[in-house]
Design an enzyme around this catalytic site. Structure first.
Site, PDB file in Angstrom:
ATOM      1  N   ASP A 106       0.817  -1.221   0.000  1.00  0.00           N
ATOM      2  CA  ASP A 106       0.000   0.000   0.000  1.00  0.00           C
ATOM      3  C   ASP A 106       0.849   1.269   0.000  1.00  0.00           C
ATOM      4  O   ASP A 106       0.517   2.260   0.650  1.00  0.00           O
ATOM      5  CB  ASP A 106      -0.972  -0.007   1.203  1.00  0.00           C
ATOM      6  CG  ASP A 106      -1.950  -1.162   1.096  1.00  0.00           C
ATOM      7  OD1 ASP A 106      -2.333  -1.494  -0.038  1.00  0.00           O
ATOM      8  OD2 ASP A 106      -2.307  -1.745   2.131  1.00  0.00           O
ATOM      9  N   GLY A 164      -0.047   1.756  -7.524  1.00  0.00           N
ATOM     10  CA  GLY A 164      -0.991   1.839  -8.650  1.00  0.00           C
ATOM     11  C   GLY A 164      -0.852   3.166  -9.381  1.00  0.00           C
ATOM     12  O   GLY A 164      -0.701   3.205 -10.600  1.00  0.00           O
ATOM     13  N   LYS A 165      -0.834   4.248  -8.640  1.00  0.00           N
ATOM     14  CA  LYS A 165      -0.709   5.574  -9.253  1.00  0.00           C
ATOM     15  C   LYS A 165       0.643   5.720  -9.962  1.00  0.00           C
ATOM     16  O   LYS A 165       0.725   6.265 -11.050  1.00  0.00           O
ATOM     17  CB  LYS A 165      -0.860   6.674  -8.194  1.00  0.00           C
ATOM     18  CG  LYS A 165      -0.453   8.014  -8.755  1.00  0.00           C
ATOM     19  CD  LYS A 165      -0.700   9.197  -7.893  1.00  0.00           C
ATOM     20  CE  LYS A 165       0.049  10.382  -8.508  1.00  0.00           C
ATOM     21  NZ  LYS A 165      -0.252  11.644  -7.877  1.00  0.00           N
ATOM     22  N   HIS A 216      -4.638  -2.176  -6.350  1.00  0.00           N
ATOM     23  CA  HIS A 216      -3.914  -1.006  -6.851  1.00  0.00           C
ATOM     24  C   HIS A 216      -4.918   0.003  -7.386  1.00  0.00           C
ATOM     25  O   HIS A 216      -5.696  -0.303  -8.273  1.00  0.00           O
ATOM     26  CB  HIS A 216      -2.926  -1.416  -7.951  1.00  0.00           C
ATOM     27  CG  HIS A 216      -1.738  -2.147  -7.408  1.00  0.00           C
ATOM     28  ND1 HIS A 216      -0.730  -2.639  -8.186  1.00  0.00           N
ATOM     29  CD2 HIS A 216      -1.403  -2.458  -6.129  1.00  0.00           C
ATOM     30  CE1 HIS A 216       0.181  -3.224  -7.417  1.00  0.00           C
ATOM     31  NE2 HIS A 216      -0.211  -3.134  -6.167  1.00  0.00           N
ATOM     32  N   ARG A 255       2.622 -29.741  -6.022  1.00  0.00           N
ATOM     33  CA  ARG A 255       2.340 -30.247  -7.373  1.00  0.00           C
ATOM     34  C   ARG A 255       1.000 -30.951  -7.479  1.00  0.00           C
ATOM     35  O   ARG A 255       0.865 -32.011  -8.069  1.00  0.00           O
ATOM     36  CB  ARG A 255       3.497 -31.132  -7.879  1.00  0.00           C
ATOM     37  CG  ARG A 255       4.646 -30.278  -8.354  1.00  0.00           C
ATOM     38  CD  ARG A 255       5.975 -30.721  -7.899  1.00  0.00           C
ATOM     39  NE  ARG A 255       6.091 -30.712  -6.449  1.00  0.00           N
ATOM     40  CZ  ARG A 255       6.990 -31.410  -5.786  1.00  0.00           C
ATOM     41  NH1 ARG A 255       7.823 -32.179  -6.439  1.00  0.00           N
ATOM     42  NH2 ARG A 255       7.072 -31.332  -4.476  1.00  0.00           N
ATOM     43  N   GLN A 266       2.002  -5.750  -3.173  1.00  0.00           N
ATOM     44  CA  GLN A 266       2.598  -5.858  -1.831  1.00  0.00           C
ATOM     45  C   GLN A 266       3.957  -5.148  -1.782  1.00  0.00           C
ATOM     46  O   GLN A 266       4.284  -4.416  -2.685  1.00  0.00           O
ATOM     47  CB  GLN A 266       2.725  -7.325  -1.382  1.00  0.00           C
ATOM     48  CG  GLN A 266       1.388  -8.035  -1.163  1.00  0.00           C
ATOM     49  CD  GLN A 266       0.818  -8.659  -2.416  1.00  0.00           C
ATOM     50  OE1 GLN A 266       1.543  -9.230  -3.195  1.00  0.00           O
ATOM     51  NE2 GLN A 266      -0.473  -8.548  -2.608  1.00  0.00           N
TER      52      GLN A 266
HETATM   53  P1  IMP Z   1      -1.926 -12.719   1.828  1.00  0.00           P
HETATM   54  O1  IMP Z   1      -1.043 -12.151   0.773  1.00  0.00           O
HETATM   55  O2  IMP Z   1      -3.399 -12.501   1.529  1.00  0.00           O
HETATM   56  O3  IMP Z   1      -1.613 -14.134   2.175  1.00  0.00           O
HETATM   57  O4  IMP Z   1      -1.676 -11.885   3.175  1.00  0.00           O
HETATM   58  C1  IMP Z   1      -0.426 -11.967   3.859  1.00  0.00           C
HETATM   59  C2  IMP Z   1      -0.017 -10.622   4.398  1.00  0.00           C
HETATM   60  O5  IMP Z   1       0.218  -9.722   3.337  1.00  0.00           O
HETATM   61  C3  IMP Z   1      -1.047  -9.932   5.288  1.00  0.00           C
HETATM   62  O6  IMP Z   1      -0.353  -9.182   6.265  1.00  0.00           O
HETATM   63  C4  IMP Z   1      -1.750  -8.992   4.344  1.00  0.00           C
HETATM   64  O7  IMP Z   1      -2.333  -7.893   5.021  1.00  0.00           O
HETATM   65  C5  IMP Z   1      -0.581  -8.559   3.496  1.00  0.00           C
HETATM   66  N1  IMP Z   1      -0.986  -8.117   2.172  1.00  0.00           N
HETATM   67  C6  IMP Z   1      -1.361  -8.885   1.142  1.00  0.00           C
HETATM   68  N2  IMP Z   1      -1.649  -8.138   0.074  1.00  0.00           N
HETATM   69  C7  IMP Z   1      -1.450  -6.864   0.432  1.00  0.00           C
HETATM   70  C8  IMP Z   1      -1.548  -5.616  -0.260  1.00  0.00           C
HETATM   71  O8  IMP Z   1      -1.869  -5.529  -1.462  1.00  0.00           O
HETATM   72  N3  IMP Z   1      -1.250  -4.500   0.460  1.00  0.00           N
HETATM   73  C9  IMP Z   1      -0.853  -4.553   1.752  1.00  0.00           C
HETATM   74  N4  IMP Z   1      -0.731  -5.693   2.440  1.00  0.00           N
HETATM   75  C10 IMP Z   1      -1.020  -6.838   1.778  1.00  0.00           C
HETATM   76 MG    MG Z   2      -2.996  -1.741  -1.992  1.00  0.00          MG
END
Ligand code: IMP
Ligand code: MG
Length: 402
Positions: free
Chosen positions: A13, A17-18, A41, A138, A207
């Site tokens: 976060d 995206g921007k 995003h 697998r 992420q």
């Molecule tokens: P998962 O990716 O859904 O398995 O989540 C695992 C960790 O990654 C958690 O702490 C989520 O909050 C974080 N997380 C997953 N996707 C995002 C994202 O797009 N932005 C921020 N945190 C994320």
């Molecule tokens: Mg985000």
């Protein structure tokens, strides 16, 4: 122009995206390379706001859209996004080697979170971790397997053993195959073809680096590798073709899920930043909020080999009384700038702060004000990087090129 990767340097976060939308102009294609629909995003154009979970954020600019082999692809999410942006279909290629996210993976995500109890990771429950796990075992189908009569028997028995309902996946497979029919190709080869013809590709990662499965704050991480060195492996291109990475840094820190967070703000200031920055994740869940963490950022800069960054959300800091940056961690009486792999260490360090400037009341109407430039200088010195972009609002015009 070389290919370029956009990499978050915090816990996600960061405002990628921007940045992807902003820098994508000169690129022929935009590609997601790993991760899945756990991403969100956001791109704002005029009054319109688009949130992409799976499609690359270049979709609004009519770019060629690539989904690389490292992605965990949920056909239900792709169907939804293509129904909102039907023109994107003609521009899209999905790698046949992508891992599929089945409905069972989503159920297992909740089951595993439940088993963790107090140590729940706070996943997005989008089934991404279980999907990659089934791939490593697998058992799960890839995109290409949908067209070759994949035998779901072993996978179904596996989920049955875990008491996750394992009805027939045949209907799901048929629907998913129909959706993906005509979209499947070799995305790595397409990137090389684009490059040979003089075009470039922008790689977009969801992420952030600190959520990297191997190098992040394990186990409080996502289930794939989020750092720049993973781009060529996930895309299926030689490492020499990956190009440099632009790191995205928000001028404060947020965390969607659980896990150590040295600079987390525990008082009412957090609420102010959360509201000003609209820091709410999946299902409007409030994100945890903290000050800028230069120790963690230096780790991420070094890990990714970052020379240039895009700095985001400066406007949010204009609504906050003070600005703090963590320059070291204090642990057992001594100061360190080491971002360690030990959870015990990361979970108990005390941040050492400095307040080199304030953006309080800064006015962004005529572009980046002097307070913003001061922050840019401060980050350049602290991290030994160049700040190329500073973003101070959701819209494209609220961006300074430096
Ligand atoms: P998962 O990716 O859904 O398995 O989540 C695992 C960790 O990654 C958690 O702490 C989520 O909050 C974080 N997380 C997953 N996707 C995002 C994202 O797009 N932005 C921020 N945190 C994320
Ligand atoms: Mg985000």
């Amino acid at each position: 122009m070389p290919n370029l990767s956009i990499i978050g340097l915090q816990w996600g976060d960061e405002g990628k995206g921007k940045v992807v939308d902003y820098v994508s102009d000169g690129f022929q294609a935009v590609s997601r390379f790993s991760g899945g629909s756990n991403a969100a995003h956001t791109v704002v154009i005029g009054e319109e706001k688009h949130t992409f979970h799976l499609l690359p954020s270049g979709a609004l600019k009519g770019k060629e859209l690539l989904i690389g082999a490292g992605v965990a692809l949920d056909p239900a999410v792709l169907a939804e996004e293509l129904s909102v942006l039907p023109d994107a279909r003609a521009k899209l290629m999905v790698d046949g080697r992508c891992t599929l996210v089945t409905p069972l993976d989503k159920e297992l995500d909740s089951v595993v979170e439940g088993i963790r109890g107090d140590f729940a990771i706070g996943t997005t429950l989008r089934g991404i971790g279980p999907s990659y796990a089934a791939r490593a075992l697998r058992l799960s189908p890839r995109v290409i397997d949908l067209f070759e009569g994949f035998d779901f028997a072993a996978m179904a028995r596996f989920y049955e053993k875990l008491s996750v309902y394992a009805g027939s996946l045949l209907g799901w497979a048929e629907e998913s195959g129909a959706l993906l029919d005509g979209l499947v190709g070799n995305v790595g080869a397409r990137v090389m073809q684009i490059n040979e013809m003089g075009g470039s590709v922008l790689f977009e990662r969801s992420q952030g680096t600190l959520l990297d499965l191997t190098h992040g704050s394990y186990p409080y991480v996502t289930s794939s590798n989020t750092s720049a060195s993973h781009v060529p492996a996930a895309m299926g291109i030689p490492s020499s073709a990956a190009g440099p990475a632009l790191g995205v840094v928000k001028c404060y820190t947020t965390r969607g899920g659980g896990g150590p967070f040295p600079t987390e703000i525990k008082d009412s200031v957090a609420e102010g930043i959360r509201t000003a920055g609209n820091e709410f994740g999946e299902a409007a869940k409030p994100s945890r909020v903290g000050w800028l963490d230069l120790v963690a950022l230096k780790y991420a800069v070094d890990l990714n080999g970052i020379k240039e960054i895009a700095l985001s959300k400066l406007d949010v800091m204009s609504q906050v009384r003070e600005f703090k940056a963590c320059v070291a961690y204090k642990w057992q009486g001594t100061e360190t700038t080491d971002f360690q792999s030990s959870l015990g260490h990361l979970g108990s360090v005390e941040p050492v702060y400095e307040s080199p400037l304030s953006l309080r009341g800064a006015n962004f109407e005529a572009g980046l004000p002097k307070e913003g430039k001061k922050l840019v200088d401060y980050l350049e010195k602290s991290l030994n990087v160049r700040v190329r972009l500073a973003s101070y609002g959701e819209g494209r015009s609220e961006t300074a090129e430096l």
